[in-house]
Each structure stands twice: as structure tokens, then as C-alpha cells.
Scaffold this active site. Structure first.
Site, PDB file in Angstrom:
ATOM      1  N   HIS A 226       0.875  -1.196   0.000  1.00 37.97           N
ATOM      2  CA  HIS A 226       0.000   0.000   0.000  1.00 37.97           C
ATOM      3  C   HIS A 226       0.905   1.237   0.000  1.00 37.97           C
ATOM      4  O   HIS A 226       1.656   1.452  -0.936  1.00 37.97           O
ATOM      5  CB  HIS A 226      -0.924  -0.100   1.221  1.00 37.97           C
ATOM      6  CG  HIS A 226      -2.026   0.903   1.299  1.00 37.97           C
ATOM      7  ND1 HIS A 226      -2.379   1.744   0.274  1.00 37.97           N
ATOM      8  CD2 HIS A 226      -2.893   1.203   2.324  1.00 37.97           C
ATOM      9  CE1 HIS A 226      -3.406   2.498   0.646  1.00 37.97           C
ATOM     10  NE2 HIS A 226      -3.727   2.199   1.901  1.00 37.97           N
ATOM     11  N   HIS A 265      -2.306  -2.142  -9.832  1.00 34.40           N
ATOM     12  CA  HIS A 265      -3.298  -1.559  -8.922  1.00 34.40           C
ATOM     13  C   HIS A 265      -4.523  -2.446  -8.900  1.00 34.40           C
ATOM     14  O   HIS A 265      -4.886  -3.026  -9.923  1.00 34.40           O
ATOM     15  CB  HIS A 265      -3.682  -0.139  -9.386  1.00 34.40           C
ATOM     16  CG  HIS A 265      -4.276   0.671  -8.299  1.00 34.40           C
ATOM     17  ND1 HIS A 265      -5.600   0.595  -7.962  1.00 34.40           N
ATOM     18  CD2 HIS A 265      -3.706   1.550  -7.430  1.00 34.40           C
ATOM     19  CE1 HIS A 265      -5.824   1.401  -6.951  1.00 34.40           C
ATOM     20  NE2 HIS A 265      -4.696   1.987  -6.596  1.00 34.40           N
ATOM     21  N   ASP A 319       2.517   5.762  -6.844  1.00 34.26           N
ATOM     22  CA  ASP A 319       3.784   5.711  -6.115  1.00 34.26           C
ATOM     23  C   ASP A 319       5.004   5.787  -7.025  1.00 34.26           C
ATOM     24  O   ASP A 319       6.086   6.139  -6.577  1.00 34.26           O
ATOM     25  CB  ASP A 319       3.868   4.421  -5.287  1.00 34.26           C
ATOM     26  CG  ASP A 319       2.928   4.484  -4.108  1.00 34.26           C
ATOM     27  OD1 ASP A 319       2.807   5.570  -3.518  1.00 34.26           O
ATOM     28  OD2 ASP A 319       2.296   3.472  -3.786  1.00 34.26           O
TER      29      ASP A 319
END
Ligand code: CMC
Length: 382
Positions: A226, A265, A319
Site C-alpha cells: 500500500h 493496482h 507511487d
């Protein structure tokens, strides 16, 4: 199995279970769309501020000029910590993981709030505002403490982004750096029922309190699947050490079936719109700060991943390019995830406030697959 259980669907990882309704963020994973309360993320990143975006999430509408001024002033007046909290920061072990420090310090904010357990909407919003406003000081304060530097108090005349960078470095950031930070905060502010938001909802649905809900969320965000992925991306970029090594490094990982951090994802099966925006942004800031080589390695990895696994719907996520952006802003690698928390606190609290309007305890079932009717054997006989 009971008749009730037989009717239930097992959904490991809650991949296809909808647990509640929400009006906060809309994600179209196929088309790569993200909206906060109907506003496209790209529009907000270009035109809004983190403070305004937080108001939007909490009130589900954009503020008027005076509402925003009032909200910003309330946030700024909550920036500073009590002496007890500053003392607590300097009492923490210097080698602690900053996410452990942030989780502990956020939890401790409840200890000095006499109304920590007041469940009214007004009190819940006040607690949300306190956590939003104080988290930058908790993160920056701990970072300076571990480096043996004097603590810097917040700048109550500037934005959350600007005050954070000021506390971290002891110097006023340039407008470009402050804006870069602000945009990162906007992009990470909310994202549907991601794992940490869901964790915060589980906690608030028991009618616990906002501090507990956010503390739960910080613990959940920390994991490398995460919020911990952004730090993983940077470690990978440093390990690659030169664009010429990118191909063999990534191919080795894919052959070993290792996950490449910053890709894939649960919801987006096309491009994560936050990554698209951050890519352009990361390039500019990397160029300005002498980190363009790092950006070029990232671009090369994206090409290789697209060639190898793009057909499976694995693309860069938020990210991937936020790592280069944070690094270019001069942040230590292990501050990347605390920074994510500093932003996502607005989404966590928004979802808790929304969920409490029509609360129902979140309590799923498990599909028991263990034995039955075993005979207890006395410990002396085992
Ligand atoms: N690198 C290589 N292969 C991948 C990756 C990756 N990053 N992500 C997924 N895959 C493959 C995976 O190996 C699997 O292949 P196969 O079907 O051949 O076994 C397939 O894609 C499906 O993967 P999954 O892990 O079952 O998918 P998931 O929806 O459970 O996981 C994820 C989503 C984000 C945990 C995963 O993509 C991942 O671990 N990515 C790396 C960590 C990361 O970047 N996390 C940040 C997520 S975005 C920010 C946030 O929400 O916190």
C-alpha cells in the site's frame, strides 16, 4: 456449513465486494479516471490547494472565498504542538521507523484532548482538523530529532505544504518546491476504499473515535503493498544504479515473479491518472534539482514494464513517479510514506465523517475451513 453461510459468497481480499456507498471519490479503473466529489483530479491538481481539497472532501462542495480563508486560518492555528508533544517527539528512539513514530504520536494526540471521545459531528470535525494540522509537525519534528537537529516550530502564516518543508529543513522553500509538495498532497488525499481508508472505517464503525480510526489507518498504510510502495520504488531506482542496468534488473524481477514496486493496482487496469500527472511533474522537478538521471531510469522501467506486462493491465501507479518527486524535493526515503499519511488523513477523516452519518458496524464473516468435533485431550496426554 450453515444455510446462511451457503448463501454467502467468499471473496478473498474483498476484490469484488462493495461495502458502502460514498460520494467522495469516483474511480473508473478501466478509463483511468479519478474524481473527488465530481471534480477531476487533474483539474484539482492544476487549480486547487490541499486545504481547499480537504474542505471539498469534508463538506462535499468547494468553499467560498471567506469559507476557505476561515478554514485555512483554523488549520494554521492548530499547526503547533503542545510542549508535552514536542517532549514526546524527542523521547522517541532516534532509529525508529518514522511510520512507527507517526502512528505513536498521532495516537498520543488523543491523550491531551479532553473531548477525544465526544462522538458529535462537530467534535469529530474538530479532531480531524487537529490531526490534519499537526501531522506535519509530528513528521518533521521526528525527522529533525533523529538527525540531532533543533526542532523547528511551524510557520502559522503559510500553507501546510510550505510549513512542512520549512519545519523539515529550517529554511523557507521556494514557491516551486512548496507547490510541488502541495500538488503531491492533493493527488494522495483520497482514493475510494483503499486498504487504509477501509481500515479506518472498520474502526469508526465500532463507534470508537477519530484518533483511533486514523491510528489504525496509519498502521495499514505502512505496508509495502500500500503506502510503503513509494519508498520501495526509490530503493529500486538506487539499486539499478544506471539506465543501462534497468533491463536486466526488471527482467530478473519478472522472471522471479517478484512485484516491481510502483506498478499495478487493484482498481486501475489502465493508467493511474495520478501517475500521468506526476510523471510530467517529476520530470520538471528532477530537471531543476539535478536528478534527471533518476527520472530517465524510471521512464526506461515504464517502457520495459509496458512491453512485458502492459497487456495484463499493469501500469505505473501513483507511487511510481511520486518517489522521484519526493527524492528531488530532498526528502529521506523513509519519509515518503509518512508524507502519504499527511495527505491521506484528509481522505480517512472525510470517509469516517461520511460513514458516521449512517453508521453500521463492519463485521464480515469468514469461511471456516478447519476441523470440527475434535475431542479435547488433556495437556498431560499430548
Ligand atoms: N509487478 C509485477 N507483476 C505484477 C505487479 C507488479 N507490481 N502487480 C501485479 N502483478 C501481476 C501479478 O504477479 C499477477 O500475475 P499472475 O496473474 O500472472 O499471477 C497479476 O499481476 C495480478 O496481481 P495481484 O497481486 O493478484 O493483484 P492485486 O490486485 O491483488 O494487487 C497490488 C494489487 C497493488 C497489491 C499489486 O499490483 C502490487 O503488489 N504492486 C506493487 C506494490 C505497489 O506498487 N503498491 C502500491 C499500490 S498504489 C498506492 C496505494 O494504493 O497504496
Amino acid at each position: 456449513m450453515s444455510a446462511v453461510m451457503q448463501e454467502m459468497q467468499t471473496d478473498i481480499g474483498l476484490v469484488s465486494t462493495v461495502v458502502a456507498r460514498s460520494s467522495l471519490s469516483f474511480i473508473d479503473g478501466e478509463k483511468g479516471v479519478l474524481e473527488y466529489v465530481g471534480y477531476d483530479i487533474d483539474d484539482l491538481a492544476r487549480n486547487s490547494t490541499f486545504e481547499e481539497t480537504t474542505f471539498l472532501l469534508w463538506h462535499q462542495r468547494l468553499p467560498s472565498h471567506s469559507e476557505l480563508a476561515d478554514f485555512t486560518a483554523r488549520v494554521q492555528s492548530n499547526y503547533d504542538l503542545s510542549d508535552a508533544m514536542w517532549d514526546m517527539i524527542v523521547s522517541l528512539p532516534r532509529d525508529a521507523n518514522p511510520m512507527h513514530a507517526l502512528r505513536t504520536l498521532t495516537s498520543a494526540l488523543a491523550l491531551e484532548d479532553p473531548n477525544a471521545d465526544d462522538p458529535s459531528e462537530e467534535a469529530n470535525e474538530r479532531k480531524s482538523l487537529a490531526m490534519l494540522a499537526k501531522m506535519p509537525a509530528l513528521i518533521a519534528g521526528f525527522d529533525r530529532h533523529r538527525k540531532g537537529l533543533d526542532l523547528v516550530r511551524p510557520d502559522t502564516s503559510s500553507s501546510i505544504a510550505e510549513s512542512f518543508l520549512y519545519m523539515l529543513t529550517g529554511e523557507k522553500p521556494t514557491q516551486r518546491m512548496a507547490r510541488a509538495m502541495d500538488i503531491c498532497l492533493i493527488l494522495h488525499a483520497d482514493h475510494g476504499f483503499n486498504a487504509s481508508t477501509f481500515a479506518s472505517l472498520v474502526t469508526i464503525s465500532t463507534l470508537s473515535d477519530m484518533y483511533s480510526a486514523v491510528t489504525t489507518a496509519i498502521g495499514t498504510l505502512k505496508g509495502p503493498l500500500h503506502g510503503g510502495a513509494n519508498q520501495g520504488v526509490m530503493i529500486m531506482l538506487q539499486e539499478i544504479d544506471g539506465i543501462e542496468n534497468a533491463e536486466s534488473f526488471i527482467m530478473d524481477k519478472l522472471t522471479r515473479k517478484d512485484k516491481v514496486m510502483g506498478f499495478g493496482h487493484r482498481v486501475y487496469k489502465s493508467v493511474d491518472p495520478r501517475a500521468t500527472y506526476l510523471k510530467t511533474f517529476a520530470e520538471g522537478i528532477a530537471q531543476d534539482t539535478g536528478n534527471i538521471d533518476l527520472f530517465n531510469i524510471s521512464k526506461r522501467i515504464e517502457e520495459i514494464m509496458d512491453r512485458e506486462v502492459g497487456a495484463k493491465g499493469i501500469y505505473p501507479n501513483v507511487d511510481f513517479y511520486s518517489a522521484t518527486t519526493y527524492f528531488s524535493l530532498g526528502l529521506d526515503l523513509d519519509l515518503f510514506t509518512p508524507l502519504f499519511a499527511m495527505s491521506r488523513v484528509s481522505g480517512w477523516t472525510a470517509h469516517c465523517l461520511e460513514y458516521l452519518e449512517d453508521n453500521r458496524l463492519i463485521r464480515p464473516r469468514c469461511d471456516y475451513v478447519g476441523p470440527h468435533a475434535k475431542e479435547y485431550v488433556d495437556i498431560s496426554q499430548r
